[in-house]
Design a protein around this motif. Structure first.
Motif, PDB file in Angstrom:
ATOM      1  N   GLY A 296       0.825  -1.212   0.000  1.00  0.00           N
ATOM      2  CA  GLY A 296       0.000   0.000   0.000  1.00  0.00           C
ATOM      3  C   GLY A 296       0.856   1.257   0.000  1.00  0.00           C
ATOM      4  O   GLY A 296       0.592   2.195  -0.738  1.00  0.00           O
ATOM      5  N   LYS A 297       1.909   1.257   0.808  1.00  0.00           N
ATOM      6  CA  LYS A 297       2.797   2.423   0.857  1.00  0.00           C
ATOM      7  C   LYS A 297       3.495   2.623  -0.476  1.00  0.00           C
ATOM      8  O   LYS A 297       3.720   3.735  -0.920  1.00  0.00           O
ATOM      9  N   LEU A 298       3.824   1.499  -1.110  1.00  0.00           N
ATOM     10  CA  LEU A 298       4.511   1.545  -2.401  1.00  0.00           C
ATOM     11  C   LEU A 298       3.598   2.151  -3.463  1.00  0.00           C
ATOM     12  O   LEU A 298       4.038   2.925  -4.312  1.00  0.00           O
ATOM     13  N   LEU A 299       2.311   1.775  -3.416  1.00  0.00           N
ATOM     14  CA  LEU A 299       1.365   2.220  -4.442  1.00  0.00           C
ATOM     15  C   LEU A 299       0.776   3.591  -4.138  1.00  0.00           C
ATOM     16  O   LEU A 299       0.215   4.235  -5.017  1.00  0.00           O
ATOM     17  N   MET A 300       0.862   4.025  -2.876  1.00  0.00           N
ATOM     18  CA  MET A 300       0.266   5.316  -2.524  1.00  0.00           C
ATOM     19  C   MET A 300       1.277   6.220  -1.836  1.00  0.00           C
ATOM     20  O   MET A 300       1.112   6.558  -0.669  1.00  0.00           O
ATOM     21  N   PRO A 301       2.314   6.631  -2.569  1.00  0.00           N
ATOM     22  CA  PRO A 301       3.326   7.489  -1.939  1.00  0.00           C
ATOM     23  C   PRO A 301       2.736   8.809  -1.467  1.00  0.00           C
ATOM     24  O   PRO A 301       3.271   9.445  -0.564  1.00  0.00           O
ATOM     25  N   ARG A 303       0.273   9.267   0.280  1.00  0.00           N
ATOM     26  CA  ARG A 303      -0.274   9.170   1.632  1.00  0.00           C
ATOM     27  C   ARG A 303       0.822   8.958   2.674  1.00  0.00           C
ATOM     28  O   ARG A 303       0.536   8.585   3.800  1.00  0.00           O
ATOM     29  N   ALA A 304       2.056   9.224   2.265  1.00  0.00           N
ATOM     30  CA  ALA A 304       3.193   8.936   3.144  1.00  0.00           C
ATOM     31  C   ALA A 304       3.085   9.654   4.484  1.00  0.00           C
ATOM     32  O   ALA A 304       3.486   9.122   5.503  1.00  0.00           O
ATOM     33  N   GLY A 305       2.517  10.861   4.471  1.00  0.00           N
ATOM     34  CA  GLY A 305       2.479  11.657   5.691  1.00  0.00           C
ATOM     35  C   GLY A 305       1.395  11.239   6.673  1.00  0.00           C
ATOM     36  O   GLY A 305       1.272  11.824   7.721  1.00  0.00           O
ATOM     37  N   ARG A 306       0.572  10.250   6.288  1.00  0.00           N
ATOM     38  CA  ARG A 306      -0.569   9.923   7.161  1.00  0.00           C
ATOM     39  C   ARG A 306      -0.332   8.677   7.986  1.00  0.00           C
ATOM     40  O   ARG A 306       0.408   7.833   7.615  1.00  0.00           O
TER      41      ARG A 306
ATOM     42  N   THR B 110       1.490  14.287  -8.262  1.00  0.00           N
ATOM     43  CA  THR B 110       2.314  15.411  -7.852  1.00  0.00           C
ATOM     44  C   THR B 110       1.785  16.665  -8.546  1.00  0.00           C
ATOM     45  O   THR B 110       0.943  16.579  -9.448  1.00  0.00           O
ATOM     46  N   VAL B 111       2.299  17.810  -8.125  1.00  0.00           N
ATOM     47  CA  VAL B 111       1.887  19.072  -8.729  1.00  0.00           C
ATOM     48  C   VAL B 111       2.070  19.016 -10.249  1.00  0.00           C
ATOM     49  O   VAL B 111       1.173  19.361 -11.011  1.00  0.00           O
ATOM     50  N   ASP B 144       9.608  24.984  -7.337  1.00  0.00           N
ATOM     51  CA  ASP B 144      10.180  24.193  -6.239  1.00  0.00           C
ATOM     52  C   ASP B 144       9.223  23.140  -5.722  1.00  0.00           C
ATOM     53  O   ASP B 144       9.602  22.281  -4.929  1.00  0.00           O
ATOM     54  N   PHE B 145       7.977  23.213  -6.137  1.00  0.00           N
ATOM     55  CA  PHE B 145       6.976  22.312  -5.571  1.00  0.00           C
ATOM     56  C   PHE B 145       6.470  21.285  -6.572  1.00  0.00           C
ATOM     57  O   PHE B 145       5.519  20.580  -6.308  1.00  0.00           O
ATOM     58  N   GLU B 146       7.124  21.218  -7.752  1.00  0.00           N
ATOM     59  CA  GLU B 146       6.544  20.404  -8.816  1.00  0.00           C
ATOM     60  C   GLU B 146       6.472  18.919  -8.455  1.00  0.00           C
ATOM     61  O   GLU B 146       5.618  18.208  -8.970  1.00  0.00           O
ATOM     62  N   ASP B 147       7.348  18.442  -7.580  1.00  0.00           N
ATOM     63  CA  ASP B 147       7.304  17.028  -7.215  1.00  0.00           C
ATOM     64  C   ASP B 147       6.596  16.768  -5.894  1.00  0.00           C
ATOM     65  O   ASP B 147       6.598  15.651  -5.384  1.00  0.00           O
ATOM     66  N   GLN B 148       5.971  17.788  -5.336  1.00  0.00           N
ATOM     67  CA  GLN B 148       5.229  17.622  -4.079  1.00  0.00           C
ATOM     68  C   GLN B 148       3.820  17.117  -4.375  1.00  0.00           C
ATOM     69  O   GLN B 148       3.275  17.379  -5.441  1.00  0.00           O
ATOM     70  N   TYR B 149       3.253  16.447  -3.383  1.00  0.00           N
ATOM     71  CA  TYR B 149       1.841  16.101  -3.489  1.00  0.00           C
ATOM     72  C   TYR B 149       1.003  17.259  -2.935  1.00  0.00           C
ATOM     73  O   TYR B 149       1.455  17.962  -2.030  1.00  0.00           O
TER      74      TYR B 149
END
Lengths: 306, 299
Positions: A296-301, A303-306, B110-111, B144-149
C-alpha cells in the motif's frame, strides 16, 4: 527562450506569459535555501529526543510480552489448576524444543508452505474478482442493482459455514479449501472497495472531465486511485479473514497446512506442537498483513504523511 | 520589443477570429419534485466578450454555480441556449477551463502530474508535457513544488496549481466557481492579483462566480447580480476602474460607490434567500438563556 516543439494551441499562452511586462511581476519570491544541516551526532541526539516517548513505549511493550511469557511458564510448569486447568498446557521451554525439532526435520515447513500457497491463491483470486466488481458496482447503477442484494445475502454467512457445501461442490479437498479462503476474503474486499468508490469527491471526477478525460481514463485514473486507500483497508481485513477461514478449513478437511498440523497435534496428544501451530499462524498473519501495508505504501506514496 | 523573435511569434498567432465569446440566452433550469417542477434558474441571458472579465455576484443558492455548470457542460439547460463562439455546449471539454472552490487537485498526483493531466488527455508526449508544465509552474513561482503532493501545499498554492492546470490545455474560456472562497483574506487578495495578471497576459475570457462584492469589483469589467428563488439576472453593473488595479483601489470613492450599490442589490436577494426581512420586534420580551447567560440583551 522559445520552447521548441510545443503544441500551437497553448504555445502562444506560454510565450505571452514569458514575455510579460516587468511592471506586472507574476513570479513569487521563493524562500532562500535552508542553511547546512547539523552534524550526525546532533541529529542522533535530536532523533532520540523526538522519539523518546516511542522508545519508552517499545520497552514497556517488550516488558509486557516478557511478563506474559513468565506467567505462562509459571502456570504451565507448576501444572496450576484454578478451574482453568494448565495441567496439560505445554510450557514455553517445551514449545521451543518442539520448534527446533520441527524445523530440523523439515516436515513442518511443508505444512507452512502449503498454507501460504493456499492463502496466496485464494486471496489473490478474491482480490482479482472483488476489486473490479466493487469498482464497477460503485460506478454503474445497474451493476450495483444486480450484485448488491446477492452480496448482502451471502456476506453474513461465515466462510466456515461454507465447508460442507464446498466439499460437495469441488472435486478435491484442495480446491474446496481454496474456495473457503476465497469466500472469506472476498466480501471484506468487495465492501471496502464499494465504500471507497462511494466516498469519491465528485469534484475530482468533474475536474477530470473538464480536462478532457474520457470514461476509461476516469475509471482508471480517478475512481481506482481515489478508492485505493479503502481498497487497501479491505485487503488488510480480507487477509485476516482469509487466515481464519483457511485454518478452519484445514482443520476440517485437508492433509497439509498449519491448521491440519495443529489439529493433528491435538489428536496425537503432541501438545507442544499445538502451541507451535498457533504461534506460526499468528506470525504468518502478522507477516502477510505487513506485506499488504508495505504494498500500500509503495502504491500510494502520496499518503506517506498519514 | 519589435525585433524580439519571441514577440514576433506571438504576433503570428491567429487573431482574426475572436476566441471565447460566451453567450447565454434565455437559460432556464427546472427539475421535477413530488410537488411538481421546481424552477432553479429562470430566463438568464448574459454574455462575455472575448477577453472580457465578467463576474456573477449573488447570494448562495441563487443558481450561479448552476449556470457555470451548464457552461462547463455538466448539465443541459431546460430552456434557452448556452454557446461558446456560437457552438452549443455538448458535455465537458478541455476548451473550457474550470477552477473549483475546493481546489480539486488529484491528491495522488504530484503538482506536475496534475498540471500535465490535461495535456496527457490531449495525447501530448511525455517531454512536451513536462516542458509545458515546468514552464507554467515556473511562471507562477511553483517550480520548487513540482514534485510535491497537493497535501503538502497551502490553500493558495493549491489554487495556483488549479489555475495552471486549467490553463495548460489552452482553453478558450476560464470558468471559476468561487475559487478563493476557502482562502484567508490576505491570500485571497494576492490570488486576485495573480489571476488578474494571468488574465491580462492571456487575453482569455473569464466568467467568475463569487458572493464577495469587493472581489467582483476588483477583478471585473462587468458584474451581473443574480436574484434568488428562482435564480435570474437582477442587474448588470459596469466596472469602469482603470487597470492595472492595485489593492488600494478599494479606498477610492468610485470603488466605495460601486460597493454601496452592489451591496444594496445583494442585500435584498440575501434576505429573500434567508426567508424574509429580519424582524427585531419578534424577539422582544423573549428571554434567551444559554449556558446560564441571558442573551436577550445582545439580541
Amino acid at each position: 527562450m522559445k520552447p521548441a516543439g510545443l503544441p500551437r494551441d497553448w504555445q502562444a499562452d506560454v510565450v505571452v506569459l514569458a514575455n510579460r511586462t516587468p511592471a506586472e511581476p507574476l513570479t513569487i519570491e521563493t524562500p532562500p535555501p535552508p542553511p547546512p544541516g547539523p552534524t550526525l551526532a546532533v541529529r542522533a541526539r535530536r532523533w532520540l529526543d523526538l522519539n523518546r516517548q516511542r522508545l519508552i513505549d517499545t520497552v514497556i511493550g517488550a516488558g509486557a510480552v516478557l511478563v506474559a511469557l513468565i506467567g505462562w511458564h509459571l502456570l504451565s510448569a507448576n501444572h496450576v489448576d484454578l478451574y482453568v486447568r494448565f495441567e496439560n498446557v505445554p510450557s514455553p521451554g517445551q514449545v521451543l524444543d518442539a520448534t527446533s525439532r520441527q524445523f530440523s526435520s523439515g516436515a513442518f515447513l511443508v505444512h507452512v508452505l502449503a498454507s501460504c500457497r493456499r492463502i496466496f491463491i485464494g486471496f489473490a483470486l478474491a482480490a482479482l474478482v472483488a476489486i473490479p466488481t466493487g469498482l464497477v458496482m460503485g460506478r454503474y447503477r445497474l451493476a450495483r442493482a444486480i450484485v448488491f442484494p446477492l452480496a448482502e445475502i451471502f456476506r453474513p454467512i461465515p466462510a466456515i459455514a461454507w465447508v460442507p457445501i464446498s466439499i460437495m461442490l469441488w472435486p478435491t479437498s484442495e480446491e474446496s479449501i481454496l474456495f473457503i479462503t476465497f469466500i472469506g476474503s472476498f466480501f471484506p474486499i468487495l465492501v471496502n472497495t464499494l465504500h471507497g468508490v462511494d466516498a469519491i469527491d465528485p469534484v475530482l471526477v468533474r475536474a477530470a472531465r473538464c480536462l478532457g478525460a474520457g470514461e476509461i481514463t476516469i475509471f482508471r485514473e480517478v475512481y481506482l486511485q481515489s478508492a485505493l486507500p479503502q481498497i487497501f483497508t479491505g485487503l488488510t481485513v480480507g487477509m485476516g479473514v482469509a487466515w481464519i477461514s483457511l485454518i478452519a478449513a484445514e482443520m476440517i478437511s485437508g492433509q497439509y497446512g498449519i491448521g491440519y498440523f495443529t489439529w493433528q497435534a491435538y489428536s496425537l496428544v503432541d501438545y507442544p506442537n499445538i502451541v507451535l501451530g498457533m504461534i506460526s499462524i499468528g506470525a504468518l498473519g502478522l507477516f502477510s498483513s505487513g506485506l499488504i501495508r508495505f504494498l500500500g505504501k509503495l502504491l500510494m506514496p502520496w499518503r506517506a504523511g498519514r | 520589443m519589435i525585433d524580439d523573435p519571441v514577440s514576433m511569434s506571438v504576433d503570428q498567432t491567429p487573431t482574426e477570429q475572436p476566441r471565447g465569446h460566451i453567450r447565454v440566452e434565455g437559460f432556464g433550469l427546472r427539475y421535477p419534485t413530488l410537488e411538481g417542477e421546481v424552477e432553479a434558474v429562470h430566463n438568464v441571458s448574459l454574455h462575455v466578450r472575448p477577453g472580457e472579465f465578467v463576474s456573477i455576484l449573488g447570494p448562495s443558492g441563487c443558481g450561479k454555480s448552476t449556470l457555470l455548470n451548464a457552461l462547463a457542460g455538466f448539465l443541459t439547460p431546460s430552456s434557452g441556449s448556452v454557446t461558446v463562439d456560437d457552438e452549443p455546449i455538448r458535455g465537458p471539454g478541455a476548451d473550457r477551463g474550470m477552477i473549483f472552490q475546493h481546489y480539486s487537485l488529484f491528491p495522488w498526483m504530484t503538482v506536475r502530474q496534475n498540471v500535465e493531466f490535461g495535456l496527457k488527455m490531449k495525447g501530448k508526449d511525455r517531454s512536451t508535457r513536462a516542458l509545458a508544465a515546468r514552464t507554467l509552474l515556473g511562471l507562477t513561482g511553483l517550480s520548487d513544488f513540482e514534485d510535491q503532493y497537493p497535501d503538502r501545499l497551502s490553500g493558495g498554492m493549491k489554487q495556483r496549481v488549479g489555475i495552471v492546470r486549467a490553463l495548460a490545455t489552452g482553453p478558450r474560456i476560464l470558468l471559476l466557481d468561487e475559487p478563493f472562497g476557502a482562502l484567508d483574506a490576505q491570500t485571497r487578495l494576492i490570488m486576485q492579483q495573480i489571476l488578474t495578471n494571468i488574465w491580462q497576459q492571456l487575453k482569455i475570457s473569464v466568467l467568475f462566480v463569487t458572493h464577495d462584492i469587493d472581489e467582483a469589483i476588483f477583478l471585473s469589467d462587468r458584474v451581473y447580480v443574480m436574484s434568488a428563488k428562482p435564480g435570474g439576472i437582477k442587474a448588470e453593473v459596469r466596472i469602469e476602474l482603470d487597470r492595472p488595479r492595485e489593492p488600494s483601489i478599494s479606498n477610492t470613492a468610485e470603488f466605495v460607490a460601486l460597493r454601496a450599490r452592489l451591496m444594496q442589490l445583494i442585500r435584498e436577494e440575501s434576505l429573500k434567500a434567508l426567508g424574509g426581512e429580519l424582524n427585531a420586534d419578534a424577539l422582544k420580551g423573549v428571554s434567551i438563556n444559554l449556558a446560564g447567560r441571558d442573551f436577550s440583551q445582545i439580541v
